[in-house]
Motif scaffolding. Structure first.
Motif, PDB file in Angstrom:
ATOM      1  N   TYR A 246      -2.497  10.902   7.546  1.00  0.00           N
ATOM      2  CA  TYR A 246      -2.644  10.541   8.387  1.00  0.00           C
ATOM      3  C   TYR A 246      -1.589   9.491   9.509  1.00  0.00           C
ATOM      4  N   THR A 247      -2.748  10.064  10.506  1.00  0.00           N
ATOM      5  CA  THR A 247      -1.070  10.237  11.671  1.00  0.00           C
ATOM      6  C   THR A 247      -1.829   9.214  12.407  1.00  0.00           C
ATOM      7  N   SER A 248      -2.765   8.422  12.592  1.00  0.00           N
ATOM      8  CA  SER A 248      -3.628   7.469  13.544  1.00  0.00           C
ATOM      9  C   SER A 248      -2.572   6.538  13.761  1.00  0.00           C
ATOM     10  N   GLY A 249      -3.575   5.646  14.910  1.00  0.00           N
ATOM     11  CA  GLY A 249      -3.376   4.466  14.845  1.00  0.00           C
ATOM     12  C   GLY A 249      -2.841   2.869  13.897  1.00  0.00           C
ATOM     13  N   PRO A 250      -2.299   2.178  13.674  1.00  0.00           N
ATOM     14  CA  PRO A 250      -2.572   0.749  13.185  1.00  0.00           C
ATOM     15  C   PRO A 250      -3.968   0.435  12.958  1.00  0.00           C
ATOM     16  N   ALA A 251      -4.504   0.801  14.012  1.00  0.00           N
ATOM     17  CA  ALA A 251      -5.878  -0.736  14.154  1.00  0.00           C
ATOM     18  C   ALA A 251      -6.840   0.400  12.755  1.00  0.00           C
ATOM     19  N   LEU A 252      -6.985   1.301  13.349  1.00  0.00           N
ATOM     20  CA  LEU A 252      -7.629   2.261  12.753  1.00  0.00           C
ATOM     21  C   LEU A 252      -7.416   2.393  10.711  1.00  0.00           C
ATOM     22  N   ALA A 253      -5.767   2.387  10.170  1.00  0.00           N
ATOM     23  CA  ALA A 253      -5.081   2.797   9.237  1.00  0.00           C
ATOM     24  C   ALA A 253      -5.614   0.882   8.764  1.00  0.00           C
ATOM     25  N   GLN A 254      -6.018  -0.119   9.650  1.00  0.00           N
ATOM     26  CA  GLN A 254      -6.287  -1.795   9.061  1.00  0.00           C
ATOM     27  C   GLN A 254      -7.741  -1.717   8.062  1.00  0.00           C
ATOM     28  N   VAL A 255      -8.121  -0.652   9.138  1.00  0.00           N
ATOM     29  CA  VAL A 255      -9.938  -0.520   8.643  1.00  0.00           C
ATOM     30  C   VAL A 255      -9.959  -0.319   7.792  1.00  0.00           C
ATOM     31  N   ALA A 256      -9.266   1.235   7.445  1.00  0.00           N
ATOM     32  CA  ALA A 256      -9.250   1.458   6.349  1.00  0.00           C
ATOM     33  C   ALA A 256      -8.970   0.655   4.639  1.00  0.00           C
ATOM     34  N   LEU A 257      -8.239   0.240   4.859  1.00  0.00           N
ATOM     35  CA  LEU A 257      -7.670  -0.317   4.002  1.00  0.00           C
ATOM     36  C   LEU A 257      -8.786  -1.283   3.950  1.00  0.00           C
ATOM     37  N   ASP A 258      -8.881  -2.227   4.947  1.00  0.00           N
ATOM     38  CA  ASP A 258      -9.743  -3.479   4.772  1.00  0.00           C
ATOM     39  C   ASP A 258     -10.952  -3.365   4.079  1.00  0.00           C
ATOM     40  N   LEU A 259     -11.339  -1.696   3.873  1.00  0.00           N
ATOM     41  CA  LEU A 259     -12.504  -1.272   3.326  1.00  0.00           C
ATOM     42  C   LEU A 259     -12.196  -0.783   1.363  1.00  0.00           C
ATOM     43  N   GLY A 260     -11.273  -1.084   1.338  1.00  0.00           N
ATOM     44  CA  GLY A 260     -10.833  -0.283   0.046  1.00  0.00           C
ATOM     45  C   GLY A 260     -10.562   1.139   0.167  1.00  0.00           C
ATOM     46  N   PHE A 261      -9.753   1.589   1.387  1.00  0.00           N
ATOM     47  CA  PHE A 261      -9.668   2.978   1.349  1.00  0.00           C
ATOM     48  C   PHE A 261      -8.240   2.857   0.681  1.00  0.00           C
ATOM     49  N   TYR A 262      -7.694   5.013   1.535  1.00  0.00           N
ATOM     50  CA  TYR A 262      -6.845   5.188   1.275  1.00  0.00           C
ATOM     51  C   TYR A 262      -5.388   5.742   1.947  1.00  0.00           C
ATOM     52  N   LEU A 263      -4.320   5.787   2.466  1.00  0.00           N
ATOM     53  CA  LEU A 263      -4.159   6.496   3.011  1.00  0.00           C
ATOM     54  C   LEU A 263      -2.781   7.672   2.356  1.00  0.00           C
ATOM     55  N   SER A 264      -3.246   8.732   2.962  1.00  0.00           N
ATOM     56  CA  SER A 264      -2.727   9.776   2.455  1.00  0.00           C
ATOM     57  C   SER A 264      -1.538   9.890   3.214  1.00  0.00           C
ATOM     58  N   MET A 265      -0.122  10.731   3.029  1.00  0.00           N
ATOM     59  CA  MET A 265       1.095  10.500   3.574  1.00  0.00           C
ATOM     60  C   MET A 265       1.388  12.238   3.842  1.00  0.00           C
ATOM     61  N   SER A 266       1.640  12.975   4.234  1.00  0.00           N
ATOM     62  CA  SER A 266       1.935  14.207   4.762  1.00  0.00           C
ATOM     63  C   SER A 266       3.090  14.626   5.197  1.00  0.00           C
ATOM     64  N   GLY A 267       3.845  15.732   5.256  1.00  0.00           N
ATOM     65  CA  GLY A 267       5.156  15.921   5.520  1.00  0.00           C
ATOM     66  C   GLY A 267       5.775  15.361   7.114  1.00  0.00           C
ATOM     67  N   ILE A 268       4.717  15.453   7.379  1.00  0.00           N
ATOM     68  CA  ILE A 268       4.578  14.193   9.245  1.00  0.00           C
ATOM     69  C   ILE A 268       5.418  12.604   8.634  1.00  0.00           C
ATOM     70  N   ALA A 269       5.338  12.253   7.846  1.00  0.00           N
ATOM     71  CA  ALA A 269       5.362  11.045   7.612  1.00  0.00           C
ATOM     72  C   ALA A 269       7.168  10.912   7.473  1.00  0.00           C
ATOM     73  N   ALA A 270       7.737  12.298   7.534  1.00  0.00           N
ATOM     74  CA  ALA A 270       9.483  12.388   7.214  1.00  0.00           C
ATOM     75  C   ALA A 270       9.573  13.217   7.800  1.00  0.00           C
ATOM     76  N   PHE A 271       8.940  13.460   9.960  1.00  0.00           N
ATOM     77  CA  PHE A 271       9.667  13.595  10.462  1.00  0.00           C
ATOM     78  C   PHE A 271      10.479  12.503  11.384  1.00  0.00           C
ATOM     79  N   PRO A 272      11.541  12.979  11.478  1.00  0.00           N
ATOM     80  CA  PRO A 272      12.294  12.404  12.454  1.00  0.00           C
ATOM     81  C   PRO A 272      11.849  11.653  13.334  1.00  0.00           C
TER      82      PRO A 272
END
Length: 269
Positions: A164-190
């Motif tokens: 997941y590297t998209s914006g907060p609005a899509l994340a909220q839509v996905a979470l509201d639908l009961g979906f999951y977000l997957s964290m890749s190595g990008i989340a650890a980039f400074p």
């Protein structure tokens, strides 16, 4: 190594072990992953013509499962997949998900219509099989949110928004639908502050970790070939984000994986 000193057990929920980067090295990759505590992984087929090779890797190695679909960047190049073809794959006991599919407008916006058509086929296959949809979304937030919301209302399905590297609005839509977000190595980039903020705001019970190997290696391997063993570094960043120990974060994300990828739940096989 005693149980007290063994690393926390993790799952790499998304990698590409069939890519040429790993030719002839699958046994060593799995061995290194296990030594790092990564006991299970899902290798993803991005073109259905390559499904036999991906399946063979899963069959040959304990703890390796697989999923298959047409990557959105290939949607205009490959024949349109059918629901029947995808559901037939679900007969294999190590086949655990539908995709990856989705929308990618970064390089391939010109094939947006073909990508959406392919995505709809994958969604229907996820509905019929009960297996999770694996979604790739890049520079397509509004269209992706609209399709997922409309299709879920028409018939429920489970889903993970991979890497997941998209914006907060899509994340909220996905979470509201009961979906999951997957964290890749990008989340650890400074510089990935916004991505970390999105994950920090997400419920812990909706988060997975992945490598997307051979891509997106986390520090200290950034810029090098990624592999499943390196998911421990992404998980370390995730643990810090949630204020958890590495063992607590590993246990939480593994439980989330088991809840979503029910066919791969439990001991490695």
């Amino acid at each position: 190594m005693t149980p007290d000193t063994a690393p926390p057990q993790l799952v790499d929920s998304h990698c590409h072990l069939d890519f040429p980067d790993f030719d002839g090295q699958h046994g060593d990759l799995v061995t290194r992953a296990r030594a790092a505590g990564v006991m299970r992984m899902v290798t993803i087929c991005t073109r259905l013509q390559l499904e036999p090779q991906v399946r063979a890797i899963a069959e040959a190695h304990e703890g390796v499962f697989y999923a298959a679909g047409t990557h959105p960047m290939y949607a205009a190049e490959e024949p349109l997949v059918t629901v029947q073809a995808l559901t037939a794959l679900a007969a294999h006991p190590k086949f655990v998900g539908i995709g990856e599919t989705g929308l990618d407008y970064h390089y391939t916006a010109d094939s947006a219509r073909a990508q959406a058509e392919s995505l709809l086929v994958h969604i229907e296959a996820a509905r019929r099989t009960g297996l999770p949809l694996i979604v790739h979304s890049r520079n397509a937030d509004d269209d992706m949110a609209a399709i997922l919301a409309r299709e879920h209302a028409a018939g429920a399905f489970s889903c993970v928004m991979h890497c997941y590297t998209s914006g907060p609005a899509l994340a909220q839509v996905a979470l509201d639908l009961g979906f999951y977000l997957s964290m890749s190595g990008i989340a650890a980039f400074p510089r990935s502050t916004e991505i970390r903020e999105i994950f920090a705001a997400a419920p812990l019970d909706r988060v997975l970790v992945e490598t997307d190997a051979p891509y997106l290696a986390p520090p200290p391997y950034r810029g090098k070939r990624n592999e499943p063993a390196y998911v421990v570094h992404t998980a370390r960043a995730g643990a810090a984000l949630y204020g958890l120990t590495e063992a607590e974060f590993a246990a939480a994300t593994s439980a989330n994986f088991d809840r979503l990828f029910t066919r791969a739940a439990g001991p490695a096989r």
